[in-house]
Design a protein around this motif. Structure first.
Motif, PDB file in Angstrom:
ATOM      1  N   ARG A  45       0.825  -1.030  -0.349  1.00  0.00           N
ATOM      2  CA  ARG A  45       0.073  -0.006   0.443  1.00  0.00           C
ATOM      3  C   ARG A  45       0.996   0.982  -0.145  1.00  0.00           C
ATOM      4  NH1 ARG A  45      -3.732   2.795   4.030  1.00  0.00           N
ATOM      5  NH2 ARG A  45      -5.386   3.370   2.851  1.00  0.00           N
ATOM      6  N   PRO A  46       1.992   1.052   0.884  1.00  0.00           N
ATOM      7  CA  PRO A  46       2.468   2.441   1.135  1.00  0.00           C
ATOM      8  C   PRO A  46       3.431   2.756  -0.473  1.00  0.00           C
ATOM      9  CG  PRO A  46       3.588   1.472   2.344  1.00  0.00           C
ATOM     10  CD  PRO A  46       2.493   0.561   1.655  1.00  0.00           C
ATOM     11  N   ILE A  47       3.769   1.793  -1.809  1.00  0.00           N
ATOM     12  CA  ILE A  47       3.839   1.989  -2.462  1.00  0.00           C
ATOM     13  C   ILE A  47       3.097   2.344  -4.057  1.00  0.00           C
ATOM     14  CG2 ILE A  47       4.829   1.171  -5.184  1.00  0.00           C
ATOM     15  CD1 ILE A  47       7.654   2.181  -3.505  1.00  0.00           C
ATOM     16  N   ALA A  48       1.433   1.962  -3.203  1.00  0.00           N
ATOM     17  CA  ALA A  48       0.479   2.510  -4.398  1.00  0.00           C
ATOM     18  C   ALA A  48      -0.077   4.096  -4.248  1.00  0.00           C
ATOM     19  CB  ALA A  48      -0.406   1.458  -3.835  1.00  0.00           C
ATOM     20  N   VAL A  49       0.714   4.088  -3.035  1.00  0.00           N
ATOM     21  CA  VAL A  49       0.581   6.043  -2.218  1.00  0.00           C
ATOM     22  C   VAL A  49       1.019   6.708  -3.188  1.00  0.00           C
ATOM     23  CG1 VAL A  49      -0.828   7.229  -0.362  1.00  0.00           C
ATOM     24  CG2 VAL A  49      -1.143   4.875  -0.556  1.00  0.00           C
ATOM     25  N   LEU A  50       2.204   6.350  -2.556  1.00  0.00           N
ATOM     26  CA  LEU A  50       3.583   7.478  -3.134  1.00  0.00           C
ATOM     27  C   LEU A  50       3.822   7.147  -4.932  1.00  0.00           C
ATOM     28  CD1 LEU A  50       5.848   8.587  -2.934  1.00  0.00           C
ATOM     29  CD2 LEU A  50       7.059   6.984  -3.099  1.00  0.00           C
ATOM     30  N   GLU A  51       3.035   6.495  -5.507  1.00  0.00           N
ATOM     31  CA  GLU A  51       2.834   7.148  -7.035  1.00  0.00           C
ATOM     32  C   GLU A  51       1.457   6.865  -7.109  1.00  0.00           C
ATOM     33  OE1 GLU A  51       2.989   2.176  -8.213  1.00  0.00           O
ATOM     34  OE2 GLU A  51       4.820   1.884  -8.376  1.00  0.00           O
ATOM     35  N   LYS A  52       0.630   6.906  -6.594  1.00  0.00           N
ATOM     36  CA  LYS A  52      -0.830   8.078  -7.118  1.00  0.00           C
ATOM     37  C   LYS A  52      -0.535   9.162  -6.630  1.00  0.00           C
ATOM     38  CE  LYS A  52      -4.233   9.905  -6.009  1.00  0.00           C
ATOM     39  NZ  LYS A  52      -5.328  11.423  -5.444  1.00  0.00           N
ATOM     40  N   VAL A  53      -0.237   9.058  -5.633  1.00  0.00           N
ATOM     41  CA  VAL A  53       0.173  11.034  -5.226  1.00  0.00           C
ATOM     42  C   VAL A  53       1.648  11.757  -6.088  1.00  0.00           C
ATOM     43  CG1 VAL A  53       1.891  12.308  -3.228  1.00  0.00           C
ATOM     44  CG2 VAL A  53       0.002  10.902  -2.421  1.00  0.00           C
ATOM     45  N   ARG A  54       2.550  10.800  -6.712  1.00  0.00           N
ATOM     46  CA  ARG A  54       3.773  11.219  -8.123  1.00  0.00           C
ATOM     47  C   ARG A  54       2.749  11.839  -8.944  1.00  0.00           C
ATOM     48  NH1 ARG A  54       6.180  13.997 -10.267  1.00  0.00           N
ATOM     49  NH2 ARG A  54       7.587  13.617 -10.971  1.00  0.00           N
ATOM     50  N   ARG A  55       1.781  10.959  -9.046  1.00  0.00           N
ATOM     51  CA  ARG A  55       0.404  11.627 -10.368  1.00  0.00           C
ATOM     52  C   ARG A  55      -0.194  12.784 -10.348  1.00  0.00           C
ATOM     53  NH1 ARG A  55       0.018   5.307 -10.387  1.00  0.00           N
ATOM     54  NH2 ARG A  55      -2.988   6.227  -9.306  1.00  0.00           N
ATOM     55  N   ASP A  56       0.093  12.575  -8.750  1.00  0.00           N
ATOM     56  CA  ASP A  56      -0.566  14.235  -8.898  1.00  0.00           C
ATOM     57  C   ASP A  56       0.177  15.399  -8.738  1.00  0.00           C
ATOM     58  OD1 ASP A  56      -2.961  13.158  -8.661  1.00  0.00           O
ATOM     59  OD2 ASP A  56      -3.516  12.680  -6.978  1.00  0.00           O
TER      60      ASP A  56
END
Length: 281
Positions: A45-56
């Motif tokens: 989950r941490p990586i999924a959150v980081l990747e989503k934030v990085r898209r934003d």
């Protein structure tokens, strides 16, 4: 080589308490800082959150365990993981602390200050150069809060930090709260600290709250930014201009909106200071 400053605006830290907000919406901040060590595992989950934030929004990777001032060998495994993470995220900056914390293969889990000597300076400069070569990017070093001083020091902390930035060709992450905490603990002027830093090497600013233990201040990151730190931040903006600024909140973390409101206060102070400076020009 010179330091390449980026204008990111005003951001907050990526903390697990707010992961749901970051996943469900675009964060209402200019950028986000992630603790590097929390995202070195390849999945979850941490990586999924980081990747989503990085898209934003832009992301900065901020480390806590490099131990750039330690005499133990650099942690090659940590650096390989950090290089791979940076390759995936393409952060605006990679940063860590100007401190030591490792000795004899043991890690103290603390950000311990260095003696400000020529020997320590040469040691840190060589290690920063090595880290930058391994990462393929410049590093930002953050000043830490301190509660002890070394009798062997031959220069001030700000002279030490400034020389490392110039000689290692790295950037500075200026933690304004840490400057204030250390200044009150050791009896030096926080404004003299700011005046002694090279403006062209400062890439980022940290703001946070601290606690008063009676005999000394403690950098706890569990309160709103206090008035003296806001005042020192205004002085930093007057001296250095607009610098990418982040509000840190790591314990007793409040609602997402409260942390964002602190970042917006920093934005308002910056705008007020810069507006007044333009009127005087």
């Amino acid at each position: 080589m010179s330091f390449a400053r980026k204008d990111l605006g005003h951001g907050i830290g990526l903390r697990p308490k707010h992961y749901g907000r970051f996943l469900s919406e675009r964060p209402s901040v200019d950028w986000v800082e992630a603790i590097s060590e929390n995202f070195l595992a390849p999945g979850g989950r941490p990586i999924a959150v980081l990747e989503k934030v990085r898209r934003d929004v832009p992301v900065v990777l901020h480390g806590v365990s490099l131990g750039i001032g330690s005499v133990d060998p650099l942690d090659e495994r940590l650096l390989r993981g950090l290089r791979e993470l940076a390759g995936r995220v393409e952060p605006a900056y990679v940063s860590d602390h100007l401190c030591w914390g490792r000795h004899g293969g043991r890690y103290a889990h603390d950000l311990l200050p260095l003696p400000y000597t020529e020997e320590a300076l040469a040691h840190v400069v060589s290690r920063v150069r090595r880290v930058q070569d391994l990462l393929g990017r410049q590093l930002l070093l953050e000043n830490v809060s301190s509660y002890v001083a070394y009798a062997s020091s031959t220069m001030t902390e700000w002279e030490f930090l400034a020389r490392i930035a110039e000689e290692a060709d790295c950037g500075i992450l200026l933690d304004v709260n840490n400057v204030y905490v250390s200044a009150m603990n050791h009896g030096f002027s926080p404004h003299a600290y700011l005046a002694g830093l090279p403006p062209d090497r400062i890439g980022q600013i940290h703001l946070a709250g601290h606690s008063d233990a009676g005999t000394h201040l403690v950098d706890t990151h569990d309160h709103p930014v206090p008035s003296p730190v806001w005042d020192l931040y205004a002085d930093a903006v007057r001296r250095f201009g607009p610098i990418s600024t982040l509000v840190e909140w790591d314990d007793r973390i409040p609602a997402f909106e409260e942390v964002v409101a602190e970042a917006e206060r920093a934005r308002a102070i910056e705008a007020e200071v810069l507006g007044a400076r333009r009127q005087l020009a």
